[in-house]
Design a protein around this motif. Structure first.
Motif, short mmCIF file in Angstrom:
data_model
loop_
_atom_site.label_atom_id
_atom_site.label_comp_id
_atom_site.label_asym_id
_atom_site.label_seq_id
_atom_site.Cartn_x
_atom_site.Cartn_y
_atom_site.Cartn_z
N VAL A 177 0.83 -1.20 0.00
CA VAL A 177 0.00 0.00 0.00
C VAL A 177 0.87 1.25 0.00
CG1 VAL A 177 -1.65 1.34 1.37
CG2 VAL A 177 -1.97 -1.12 1.08
N ALA A 178 1.96 1.23 0.77
CA ALA A 178 2.85 2.38 0.83
C ALA A 178 3.52 2.64 -0.51
CB ALA A 178 3.91 2.16 1.91
N ASP A 179 3.86 1.56 -1.25
CA ASP A 179 4.53 1.72 -2.54
C ASP A 179 3.57 2.18 -3.62
OD1 ASP A 179 6.94 0.97 -1.47
OD2 ASP A 179 6.71 -1.15 -1.98
N ASP A 180 2.41 1.54 -3.70
CA ASP A 180 1.44 1.88 -4.75
C ASP A 180 0.05 1.38 -4.33
OD1 ASP A 180 -0.10 2.18 -7.06
OD2 ASP A 180 1.60 1.74 -8.37
N PRO A 181 -0.80 2.26 -3.79
CA PRO A 181 -2.10 1.82 -3.30
C PRO A 181 -3.01 1.26 -4.38
CG PRO A 181 -1.92 4.21 -3.26
CD PRO A 181 -0.56 3.69 -3.54
N LEU A 182 -2.95 1.82 -5.58
CA LEU A 182 -3.79 1.32 -6.67
C LEU A 182 -3.38 -0.08 -7.09
CD1 LEU A 182 -4.15 4.53 -8.90
CD2 LEU A 182 -5.78 3.58 -7.25
N ALA A 183 -2.06 -0.31 -7.18
CA ALA A 183 -1.58 -1.66 -7.52
C ALA A 183 -1.94 -2.64 -6.41
CB ALA A 183 -0.07 -1.62 -7.74
N ALA A 184 -1.86 -2.19 -5.16
CA ALA A 184 -2.22 -3.06 -4.04
C ALA A 184 -3.68 -3.47 -4.11
CB ALA A 184 -1.94 -2.34 -2.72
N GLN A 185 -4.55 -2.53 -4.46
CA GLN A 185 -5.97 -2.86 -4.61
C GLN A 185 -6.20 -3.84 -5.75
OE1 GLN A 185 -7.40 1.38 -4.65
NE2 GLN A 185 -9.00 0.55 -3.33
N SER A 186 -5.41 -3.70 -6.80
CA SER A 186 -5.60 -4.55 -7.98
C SER A 186 -5.27 -6.01 -7.70
CB SER A 186 -4.75 -4.03 -9.14
OG SER A 186 -3.37 -4.22 -8.87
N ILE A 187 -4.45 -6.27 -6.67
CA ILE A 187 -4.10 -7.66 -6.34
C ILE A 187 -4.91 -8.16 -5.15
CG2 ILE A 187 -1.79 -7.47 -7.31
CD1 ILE A 187 -0.70 -7.16 -4.49
N GLY A 188 -5.95 -7.43 -4.78
CA GLY A 188 -6.88 -7.92 -3.77
C GLY A 188 -6.66 -7.43 -2.36
N ILE A 189 -5.74 -6.50 -2.15
CA ILE A 189 -5.53 -5.96 -0.81
C ILE A 189 -6.62 -4.94 -0.52
CG2 ILE A 189 -3.99 -4.60 0.66
CD1 ILE A 189 -1.65 -5.80 -0.86
N ARG A 190 -7.34 -5.12 0.57
CA ARG A 190 -8.44 -4.23 0.93
C ARG A 190 -7.91 -3.10 1.81
NH1 ARG A 190 -13.84 -7.49 2.41
NH2 ARG A 190 -14.58 -5.34 2.14
N LEU A 191 -7.93 -1.91 1.25
CA LEU A 191 -7.35 -0.77 1.96
C LEU A 191 -8.09 -0.47 3.26
CD1 LEU A 191 -6.53 1.75 -0.91
CD2 LEU A 191 -5.10 -0.01 0.10
N ASN A 192 -9.41 -0.67 3.27
CA ASN A 192 -10.16 -0.36 4.50
C ASN A 192 -9.71 -1.24 5.65
OD1 ASN A 192 -11.31 -2.55 3.06
ND2 ASN A 192 -13.22 -2.34 4.21
N HIS A 193 -9.38 -2.51 5.37
CA HIS A 193 -8.89 -3.39 6.42
C HIS A 193 -7.51 -2.94 6.90
CE1 HIS A 193 -11.61 -7.02 5.09
NE2 HIS A 193 -12.28 -5.99 5.59
N ILE A 194 -6.66 -2.53 5.97
CA ILE A 194 -5.33 -2.04 6.33
C ILE A 194 -5.44 -0.83 7.23
CG2 ILE A 194 -3.20 -1.01 5.46
CD1 ILE A 194 -3.35 -3.97 4.93
N TRP A 195 -6.32 0.12 6.88
CA TRP A 195 -6.46 1.34 7.67
C TRP A 195 -6.97 1.04 9.07
CZ3 TRP A 195 -9.51 3.69 3.06
CH2 TRP A 195 -8.62 4.04 2.05
N ILE A 196 -7.92 0.12 9.18
CA ILE A 196 -8.46 -0.23 10.50
C ILE A 196 -7.37 -0.84 11.38
CG2 ILE A 196 -10.03 -1.78 11.73
CD1 ILE A 196 -12.03 -1.36 9.45
N ILE A 197 -6.60 -1.77 10.80
CA ILE A 197 -5.54 -2.41 11.57
C ILE A 197 -4.48 -1.40 11.97
CG2 ILE A 197 -3.70 -4.13 11.50
CD1 ILE A 197 -5.46 -5.78 9.61
N VAL A 198 -4.08 -0.53 11.03
CA VAL A 198 -3.04 0.46 11.33
C VAL A 198 -3.50 1.42 12.42
CG1 VAL A 198 -1.83 2.47 10.41
CG2 VAL A 198 -1.86 0.34 9.12
N TRP A 199 -4.74 1.90 12.33
CA TRP A 199 -5.24 2.82 13.36
C TRP A 199 -5.38 2.12 14.71
CZ3 TRP A 199 -6.74 8.04 13.67
CH2 TRP A 199 -6.49 8.79 12.52
N THR A 200 -5.71 0.84 14.70
CA THR A 200 -5.80 0.09 15.95
C THR A 200 -4.42 -0.07 16.58
OG1 THR A 200 -7.73 -1.14 15.14
CG2 THR A 200 -6.55 -2.07 17.02
#
Length: 293
Positions: free
Chosen positions: A170-193
């Motif tokens: 996500v830090a390198d390229d959020p759009l590419a991360a989404q394209s391979i199935g990484i869910r940004l909302n889950h990442i944000w929740i975990i990071v904020w927690t």
């Protein structure tokens, strides 16, 4: 010579306290490229929640566990109500959102738990012990051990787990991360927690020394030179930056205060941070990032 070493070691150990706050900023910045002004409010909110639960008869670990759950719920609400609606917005918009969140979180803490100052005992008195002829604060030493363990745990989390790989993607390229199935909302929740958990640890250590009060949220200001010096994207940088800030402010206060006047401890770290901005804008361990959510 012993006095110099005592001042230096005391400054280094105090710098660990600044690092604990700065680590929370690093976590959010790595995931979104945004300076999270609400981290100071998280320190206050988590410490105030914990101490209020303890005062109502809960055991230490019960209060700690419940506070972590509350921080998780808060992270979910922040993602659902704020972050997901600010995708691809400008840097200033994202920063202002975290600024607004800081006031909301502080207001929520005040509404739920009140405004009185709370004492907090961790069973570690803030008194000196002699170590090879040098006096060291027990609380500072305990804080250094806790910070060290926390850094090791976070380093393993980011380097050895699936979440760590996802966060780096996500830090390198959020759009590419989404394209391979990484869910940004889950990442944000975990990071904020996780950032909330770090804020809780920092809030307990600071609260044991200063009391749990609303001035705790202002330690965000002391974390800023730590981040500038160490770099906004590096956990190791937050630790090194904290050590530099802690040591330099103590040494400046003792050895320069008598020459140019007292109060250096309050502004010297910011002067040092400006020098780093001029020489190395990304910090010692930082890397250039583009703001995003």
């Amino acid at each position: 010579m012993n006095f110099f070493i005592e001042v230096l070691v005391g400054g280094l150990l105090a710098g660990i306290m600044y690092s604990l706050v700065a680590i929370g900023f690093v976590l959010i910045y790595r995931a979104s490229g945004v300076f999270n002004f609400a981290q100071g409010a998280l320190v206050l909110f988590s410490a105030l929640t914990f101490v209020s639960l303890v005062e109502r008869g809960l055991a230490f670990w019960q209060a700690f566990a419940i506070t972590v759950v509350v921080l998780f719920i808060l992270a979910v609400l922040i993602e659902r109500l704020v972050l997901r609606h600010l995708i691809n917005r400008s840097v200033i918009t994202l920063f202002m959102a975290t600024l607004g969140l800081s006031y909301i979180i502080e207001g929520l803490a005040q509404t739920v738990w009140g405004t009185q100052v709370h004492g907090l005992e961790l069973g570690i008195p803030d008194e000196p012990i002699e170590f090879f002829g040098i006096l060291i604060s027990k609380l500072d030493l305990f804080s250094a051990v806790v910070a060290g363990l926390l850094v090791i745990a976070l380093s393993l989390l980011f380097s050895k787990t699936r979440f760590g790989l996802s966060l780096r993607a996500v830090a390198d390229d959020p759009l590419a991360a989404q394209s391979i199935g990484i869910r940004l909302n889950h990442i944000w929740i975990i990071v904020w927690t996780v950032a909330g958990f770090v804020a809780l640890v920092a809030g307990l250590l600071w609260g044991a020394r200063l009391g749990v009060q609303f001035s705790l949220s202002l330690i965000v200001l002391k974390a800023l030179p730590v981040l500038i010096i160490g770099g906004f994207t590096s956990i190791s940088g937050a630790i090194v930056g904290g050590l530099i800030v802690g040591a330099s402010e103590k040494l400046a206060e003792i050895y320069l205060g008598g020459i140019i006047g007292g109060g250096l401890e309050n502004w010297f770290p910011y002067a040092l941070a400006i020098i780093f901005l001029l020489i190395r804008p990304s910090g010692l361990f930082g890397e250039k990032t583009v703001a995003r959510v």
